[in-house]
Design an enzyme around this catalytic site. Sequence first.
Site, PDB file in Angstrom:
ATOM      1  N   PHE A 222       0.779  -1.137  -0.290  1.00 58.55           N
ATOM      2  CA  PHE A 222       0.044  -0.047  -0.156  1.00 58.55           C
ATOM      3  C   PHE A 222       0.910   1.291  -0.116  1.00 58.55           C
ATOM      4  CE2 PHE A 222      -2.508  -3.134   2.122  1.00 58.55           C
ATOM      5  CZ  PHE A 222      -3.292  -3.518   1.234  1.00 58.55           C
ATOM      6  N   GLU A 226       7.355   0.997  -0.320  1.00 61.70           N
ATOM      7  CA  GLU A 226       7.873   1.590  -1.330  1.00 61.70           C
ATOM      8  C   GLU A 226       9.439   2.244  -0.983  1.00 61.70           C
ATOM      9  OE1 GLU A 226       5.576   4.283  -3.727  1.00 61.70           O
ATOM     10  OE2 GLU A 226       7.306   5.410  -4.748  1.00 61.70           O
ATOM     11  N   ARG A 304       2.537  15.474  -6.114  1.00 65.12           N
ATOM     12  CA  ARG A 304       1.255  14.893  -6.542  1.00 65.12           C
ATOM     13  C   ARG A 304      -0.095  15.459  -6.032  1.00 65.12           C
ATOM     14  NH1 ARG A 304      -0.799  10.386  -9.780  1.00 65.12           N
ATOM     15  NH2 ARG A 304       1.594   9.617  -9.975  1.00 65.12           N
ATOM     16  N   PHE A 338      -1.044   8.752  -2.906  1.00 62.44           N
ATOM     17  CA  PHE A 338       0.544   9.355  -2.890  1.00 62.44           C
ATOM     18  C   PHE A 338       0.292  10.914  -2.610  1.00 62.44           C
ATOM     19  CE2 PHE A 338       4.818   9.999  -4.815  1.00 62.44           C
ATOM     20  CZ  PHE A 338       5.539   9.107  -4.013  1.00 62.44           C
ATOM     21  N   THR A 434       5.359  10.800 -11.431  1.00 64.41           N
ATOM     22  CA  THR A 434       5.481  12.122 -11.929  1.00 64.41           C
ATOM     23  C   THR A 434       7.168  12.193 -12.104  1.00 64.41           C
ATOM     24  OG1 THR A 434       5.650  12.847  -9.444  1.00 64.41           O
ATOM     25  CG2 THR A 434       3.457  12.594 -10.543  1.00 64.41           C
ATOM     26  N   ALA A 503       2.640   3.785  -7.792  1.00 62.97           N
ATOM     27  CA  ALA A 503       2.079   4.633  -8.956  1.00 62.97           C
ATOM     28  C   ALA A 503       0.999   4.148  -9.857  1.00 62.97           C
ATOM     29  CB  ALA A 503       3.011   5.544  -9.893  1.00 62.97           C
ATOM     30  N   GLU A 706      -4.779   2.563  -7.225  1.00 62.32           N
ATOM     31  CA  GLU A 706      -4.828   3.729  -6.346  1.00 62.32           C
ATOM     32  C   GLU A 706      -6.093   4.351  -6.884  1.00 62.32           C
ATOM     33  OE1 GLU A 706      -0.969   5.017  -7.511  1.00 62.32           O
ATOM     34  OE2 GLU A 706      -0.798   5.691  -5.431  1.00 62.32           O
TER      35      GLU A 706
HETATM   36  N1  MTE Z   1      -3.794  -4.157  -3.374  1.00 61.42           N
HETATM   37  C1  MTE Z   1      -3.248  -4.884  -2.347  1.00 61.42           C
HETATM   38  N2  MTE Z   1      -4.176  -6.204  -2.194  1.00 61.42           N
HETATM   39  N3  MTE Z   1      -2.328  -4.859  -1.651  1.00 61.42           N
HETATM   40  C2  MTE Z   1      -1.546  -3.781  -1.809  1.00 61.42           C
HETATM   41  O1  MTE Z   1      -0.406  -3.564  -1.142  1.00 61.42           O
HETATM   42  N4  MTE Z   1      -1.092  -1.722  -3.069  1.00 61.42           N
HETATM   43  C3  MTE Z   1      -1.877  -0.472  -3.719  1.00 61.42           C
HETATM   44  C4  MTE Z   1      -2.696  -1.027  -4.946  1.00 61.42           C
HETATM   45  N5  MTE Z   1      -3.367  -2.279  -4.603  1.00 61.42           N
HETATM   46  C5  MTE Z   1      -1.895  -2.662  -2.806  1.00 61.42           C
HETATM   47  C6  MTE Z   1      -2.888  -3.070  -3.590  1.00 61.42           C
HETATM   48  C7  MTE Z   1      -1.060   0.437  -4.300  1.00 61.42           C
HETATM   49  S1  MTE Z   1      -0.395   1.751  -3.251  1.00 61.42           S
HETATM   50  C8  MTE Z   1      -0.413   0.290  -5.564  1.00 61.42           C
HETATM   51  S2  MTE Z   1       0.606   1.765  -5.966  1.00 61.42           S
HETATM   52  C9  MTE Z   1      -0.819  -0.674  -6.420  1.00 61.42           C
HETATM   53  O2  MTE Z   1      -1.635  -1.621  -5.861  1.00 61.42           O
HETATM   54  C10 MTE Z   1       0.658  -1.163  -7.145  1.00 61.42           C
HETATM   55  O3  MTE Z   1       0.593  -2.303  -8.012  1.00 61.42           O
HETATM   56  P1  MTE Z   1       0.119  -1.999  -9.543  1.00 61.42           P
HETATM   57  O4  MTE Z   1       0.991  -0.748  -9.804  1.00 61.42           O
HETATM   58  O5  MTE Z   1       0.392  -3.329 -10.065  1.00 61.42           O
HETATM   59  O6  MTE Z   1      -1.456  -1.642  -9.614  1.00 61.42           O
HETATM   60  N1  LUZ Z   2       5.620   6.989  -6.317  1.00 61.84           N
HETATM   61  C1  LUZ Z   2       6.771   7.728  -6.748  1.00 61.84           C
HETATM   62  C2  LUZ Z   2       4.417   7.129  -6.354  1.00 61.84           C
HETATM   63  O1  LUZ Z   2       7.683   7.628  -6.518  1.00 61.84           O
HETATM   64  N2  LUZ Z   2       6.111   8.459  -7.735  1.00 61.84           N
HETATM   65  C3  LUZ Z   2       4.851   8.712  -8.093  1.00 61.84           C
HETATM   66  O2  LUZ Z   2       4.499   9.644  -8.749  1.00 61.84           O
HETATM   67  C4  LUZ Z   2       3.981   7.784  -7.327  1.00 61.84           C
HETATM   68  N3  LUZ Z   2       2.616   8.039  -7.544  1.00 61.84           N
HETATM   69  C5  LUZ Z   2       1.794   7.278  -6.816  1.00 61.84           C
HETATM   70  C6  LUZ Z   2       2.252   6.190  -5.810  1.00 61.84           C
HETATM   71  N4  LUZ Z   2       3.636   6.150  -6.007  1.00 61.84           N
HETATM   72 MO1  MOS Z   3       1.545   2.982  -4.120  1.00 59.61          MO
HETATM   73  S1  MOS Z   3       1.200   4.632  -3.088  1.00 59.61           S
HETATM   74  O1  MOS Z   3       2.109   3.824  -5.266  1.00 59.61           O
HETATM   75  O2  MOS Z   3       2.631   2.209  -3.442  1.00 59.61           O
END
Ligand code: MTE
Ligand code: LUZ
Ligand code: MOS
Length: 757
Positions: A222, A226, A304, A338, A434, A503, A706
């Site tokens: 989530f 990161e 963002r 974010f 971004t 992201a 997101e």
């Molecule tokens: N879904 C689950 N089940 N667990 C997670 O940790 N992270 C969220 C989202 N969905 C998350 C989730 C976040 S913050 C992001 S940025 C995206 O999944 C990342 O994965 P994706 O880029 O493959 O969508």
């Molecule tokens: N992480 C990042 C992010 O480094 N840059 C982004 O723009 C961003 N956006 C959403 C979630 N994580």
């Molecule tokens: Mo999601 S906040 O970009 O890990």
Amino acid sequence: MKNYDIERHVTGESQFVDDVITPEGMLHAYVFYSEKAHAEILNIDLSNAEKVKGVKAIFTSKDIPGENQIGGIIPDEVLLAESKVEYIGQPVAIVIAEDQLTAKEAASKIKVKYKKLPVITNPREAFKAGQMIAPQRTFNLGDPDNSWNSCKYIVEGTVESGGQEHLYLETQGAFAYPVEGGGIKIVSSTQSPTAVQRVTARILNLPMHKVEVDVLRLGGGFGGKEDQATPWAAMAGLASFKLNKPVKLILPRQEDMIMTGKRHPYSSDFKIGINKEGKIICYEVTFYQNAGAAADLSTAILERTLFHCTNSYYIPNVKATAVSCKTNLPPNTAFRGFGGPQGMFVIESAIFKAAEKMGLDPSEIQKKNLLNEDDQFPYGQKTENCHSGITWKNAEEKYSINTIRDEVKKFNAENNIFKKGVSFMPICFGISFTNTSMNQASALVHVYTDGSISVSTAAVEMGQGINEKIRQVVSKVFSVNIDRVKTETTNTTRIANTSPTAASTGADLNGKATERACQHILRQLKEIAAEILNASSITHVEVIDEVVHCDGNKSNLKWEELIKRAHLKRFNLSSHAFYATPGVYFDQEKEKGNPFAYHVYGTAIIEATVDCLRGTYKIDSVKAIHDFGKSFNPLIDKGQAEGAIVQGLGWMTIEEVIYDENGKLLTDALSTYKVPDIHFTPDIQVDFLKNSDNLKGIFKSKAIGEPPFMYGIGGYFAIMNALKAFRPDADLPISAPFTPEKVLMNLYSKVEEKQPA
Ligand code: MTE
Ligand code: LUZ
Ligand code: MOS
């Protein structure tokens, strides 16, 4: 169709960091952390701790062979404290013992002499004291200073939004072990294997190629993993390197909650101007971001917030300023959205307050100001295939908004204690990192001689279903059964220089790299097939459902045979491919550019019922028309939308992160930090916007991770509207989360509450 991991999750076979079979002689680490939010360290006495039976070593900053620096964007954060501490929970020492309990017991015997320094936990106070993480930034559009004259209504106000605990089910953790040649291998629960590799190499003064990082899957990230999975992996790496032994570091839940950063709380001021037709003419906003004690990703998150400060509305004159304020709290970090949600909450609040003044329902202003095709955002980019209006209109029709309104009206007329409220929440979220340079990924595909396929990418599986989507890409490009395809761990020796899986770009970036790698191999396969079937060129042959077709006719040549023949003929059955999002850029000097590949749109209608005697409430339903593009895994995508909605509602309603004035976290367990459960969860209906092809996304889909989080913001205003039905004339402050306690106060406050500073 189901998620690849589902069966293993249900049977308990899925492995997380703490489950992986580890090398013999594993030692365990516990992190000793600061008990003061701001202090000089005068002395650290390890002597009693070292005497505890079973303790192998205790490391402090002095034991770091390389650079004691973990900052990703700004180098302002140490791995282990040196002469001062800046938040409660800051790592000071690592205790290594035969087991975790022994290490914890020994840690309790470490004595630190502190000299206390003043503690600031509030971003506005930090700003006044000149404590900024980086220079403030301003996005400008039109002529904000000279457009207030044409506004009939001008409303100003303040908006607070709180933090949010990630509460991934798997806490932070990693284990490390030494490998031949003085290197180190780390198994980590991180969204960013490369960040772990880079920082560990820096800490140990090793070249990056001597640090291998492997990620199997995460029990949730989530955004919390990161950047903030890195220190624990680096600590395990440090201990393992120094002792030449395998070392595991898993944070217990409470320590995880105390030591890690959360979603950034914001305190914001707005001024909105609307003309007599209800058009928003001008919007001025200042965001004070509570960064905590170090930059972490705060500046990117702040950016963002600026990108999304007008949500899905076209506002011709905008001045948006944002400042990241340094406080004595754990460094706050990425969290789904974010910074976008924080920005959107303020414009929605401004519209709500303006509507109040104008005697309108907020939805009348929202609807009149939705983005249209070719409208410009404050950052210069223009809308393309804008779906703001269509998702709004579809939501009104599909969910029969007039019926909903009639029913709510009737209910409120018939009930004195219970009141219902309904709100609209449109969203517009930009897809791409971004930071333009981060929009890259690669994939490595092997076809084995039995026809089975292995694929490695930069993507990290954290429950969002990315592995299944990658498998689908392979299966589709080769036209083979998906059971032939295995996704491998995310590993820095197979895929280098990865961007974090974040992201919401995981599927687009890694899916497209995978698609390219498969296409390279497929080209080779077509060549050999054309040769075998005596076709004049590869354009005549095609694999369909595991069988080679020639000029549209089925041949006898099947996938497995084709692979065998290709291998015998010495064709390359492996490919590594790279993808970088085209056309994205941003100029930070002008604060203009084209940062996003595309935008995700949608509109939700949210209903809530408030018990106006007790302040308790129920979010009854969330119904959303969401723009998935052309989803190629509707089940996963719907699950993502539903999960995000509940998480967004939690942030807005019951999840409350509380620090006392000394910077101590009071909500450090699930007894005090409340999250949505199945009883809280409303009826959720998510419908797919029809006919939305997205040429910029993988297989015409749109990113999903997101964007739906922000529908949760509508929960706040559904409750607000219910309160308005109870107390029509009260000018209530806007301060999320809207906990039942706060709702109760707002129901009966005699004088208007002063905003918390
Ligand atoms: N879904 C689950 N089940 N667990 C997670 O940790 N992270 C969220 C989202 N969905 C998350 C989730 C976040 S913050 C992001 S940025 C995206 O999944 C990342 O994965 P994706 O880029 O493959 O969508
Ligand atoms: N992480 C990042 C992010 O480094 N840059 C982004 O723009 C961003 N956006 C959403 C979630 N994580
Ligand atoms: Mo999601 S906040 O970009 O890990």
